[in-house]
Scaffold this active site. Structure first.
Site, mmCIF file in Angstrom:
data_model
loop_
_atom_site.group_PDB
_atom_site.id
_atom_site.type_symbol
_atom_site.label_atom_id
_atom_site.label_comp_id
_atom_site.label_asym_id
_atom_site.label_seq_id
_atom_site.Cartn_x
_atom_site.Cartn_y
_atom_site.Cartn_z
ATOM 1 N N LYS A 18 -4.007 -3.190 10.001
ATOM 2 C CA LYS A 18 -3.985 -2.150 11.037
ATOM 3 C C LYS A 18 -5.343 -1.478 11.216
ATOM 4 C CE LYS A 18 -0.848 0.530 9.278
ATOM 5 N NZ LYS A 18 -0.516 -0.201 8.047
ATOM 6 N N ARG A 93 4.512 8.043 10.198
ATOM 7 C CA ARG A 93 4.876 7.232 9.048
ATOM 8 C C ARG A 93 6.378 7.333 8.766
ATOM 9 N NH1 ARG A 93 0.010 5.418 6.997
ATOM 10 N NH2 ARG A 93 0.133 4.700 4.862
ATOM 11 N N ARG A 130 -8.439 -6.498 -1.592
ATOM 12 C CA ARG A 130 -9.143 -5.287 -1.142
ATOM 13 C C ARG A 130 -9.456 -4.384 -2.337
ATOM 14 N NH1 ARG A 130 -6.395 -1.689 3.461
ATOM 15 N NH2 ARG A 130 -5.229 -0.780 1.766
ATOM 16 N N ARG A 136 -10.339 0.938 -3.769
ATOM 17 C CA ARG A 136 -9.453 2.038 -3.364
ATOM 18 C C ARG A 136 -8.467 2.340 -4.488
ATOM 19 N NH1 ARG A 136 -6.944 1.889 2.662
ATOM 20 N NH2 ARG A 136 -5.174 2.727 1.515
ATOM 21 N N ARG A 147 3.954 1.410 -2.125
ATOM 22 C CA ARG A 147 3.621 1.624 -0.705
ATOM 23 C C ARG A 147 4.456 0.714 0.183
ATOM 24 N NH1 ARG A 147 -2.304 0.564 -1.267
ATOM 25 N NH2 ARG A 147 -2.463 0.742 1.001
HETATM 26 P P1 AMP Z 1 -3.300 4.258 4.925
HETATM 27 O O1 AMP Z 1 -4.798 4.199 4.897
HETATM 28 O O2 AMP Z 1 -2.747 4.478 6.285
HETATM 29 O O3 AMP Z 1 -2.669 3.105 4.206
HETATM 30 O O4 AMP Z 1 -2.880 5.562 4.104
HETATM 31 C C1 AMP Z 1 -3.225 5.715 2.729
HETATM 32 C C2 AMP Z 1 -2.357 6.810 2.108
HETATM 33 O O5 AMP Z 1 -2.576 8.057 2.780
HETATM 34 C C3 AMP Z 1 -0.854 6.569 2.212
HETATM 35 O O6 AMP Z 1 -0.376 5.743 1.166
HETATM 36 C C4 AMP Z 1 -0.328 7.999 2.111
HETATM 37 O O7 AMP Z 1 -0.371 8.471 0.790
HETATM 38 C C5 AMP Z 1 -1.364 8.773 2.915
HETATM 39 N N1 AMP Z 1 -1.000 8.822 4.365
HETATM 40 C C6 AMP Z 1 -1.669 8.245 5.399
HETATM 41 N N2 AMP Z 1 -1.075 8.520 6.568
HETATM 42 C C7 AMP Z 1 0.004 9.289 6.266
HETATM 43 C C8 AMP Z 1 1.031 9.888 7.039
HETATM 44 N N3 AMP Z 1 1.083 9.742 8.380
HETATM 45 N N4 AMP Z 1 1.984 10.598 6.388
HETATM 46 C C9 AMP Z 1 1.946 10.766 5.061
HETATM 47 N N5 AMP Z 1 1.020 10.231 4.265
HETATM 48 C C10 AMP Z 1 0.040 9.491 4.858
#
Ligand code: AMP
Length: 190
Positions: A18, A93, A130, A136, A147
């Site tokens: 994404k 989310r 990754r 990360r 996740r």
């Molecule tokens: P991502 O980079 O989108 O995979 O997000 C990494 C982490 O950030 C996720 O595993 C959550 O802990 C947090 N996160 C990102 N976007 C959201 C969201 N919309 N709601 C809640 N937590 C989020």
């Protein structure tokens, strides 16, 4: 070619690509790429109040509380560069966040939802790769599994929320192959 939708949302499990695809598409369309994951990681790196509240939750792979991300996104979408559209990545989310977004921008504001689909085994392999490349903190195997669980439980129901606005795109292939499919899928929505 008809003009693609400019209020676009990316949906898909962690590791589906994404972030990469959303940033390429945002650049191509000239709209801001709004990634809550990037915004939260920036808050953690800057050690802000929000970052301090989010860090441990993110490291576990759980969701940061809705009210924190919803206000983050609301403020971002109020910026002048989001007037002509935006590309949301990683938000909403869950259903509560989708409802908060509907309330903020209107029920029909989101024109297209791109659902990037990648089989689970490939997702885990990509995320582990990754982890080795980018370091990360949430890319270790246990957190990755969590996740994915959180995605299935909280985020996948959004496919029903957005109904016929959802367009599925096969996320397996090179970055350019997947991007070409996304552009084609967007063109077909108009
Ligand atoms: P991502 O980079 O989108 O995979 O997000 C990494 C982490 O950030 C996720 O595993 C959550 O802990 C947090 N996160 C990102 N976007 C959201 C969201 N919309 N709601 C809640 N937590 C989020």
């Amino acid at each position: 070619m008809t003009r693609p939708g400019r209020r676009i949302l990316f949906l898909g499990p962690p590791g589906a690509g994404k972030g990469t695809q959303a940033s390429m598409l945002a650049r191509a369309l000239g709209v801001p790429h709004v990634s809550t994951g990037d915004m939260l990681r920036a808050a953690v790196a800057a050690d802000t109040e929000l970052g301090r509240r989010a860090a441990a939750i993110m490291a576990r792979g759980d969701l940061v509380p809705d009210e924190l991300v919803v206000s983050l996104v609301r403020e971002r979408l109020d910026e002048p560069d989001a007037v002509c559209g935006y590309l949301l990545d990683g938000f909403p989310r869950n259903v509560a966040q989708a409802e908060a977004l509907d309330e903020a921008v209107g029920d029909d504001a989101i024109e297209v939802v791109i659902l990037l689909e990648v089989p689970e085994g490939e997702l885990v392999a990509r995320l582990l790769r990754r982890a080795a490349e980018q370091g990360r903190v949430d890319d270790n195997e246990e957190t990755i599994r969590n996740r994915l669980r959180v995605y299935r439980r909280e985020t996948e129901p959004l496919v029903a929320h957005y109904g016929n606005r959802v367009v599925s795109v096969d996320g397996v292939g090179t970055i350019d192959e997947v991007f070409a499919r996304i552009v084609l899928a967007l063109a077909r929505t108009r």
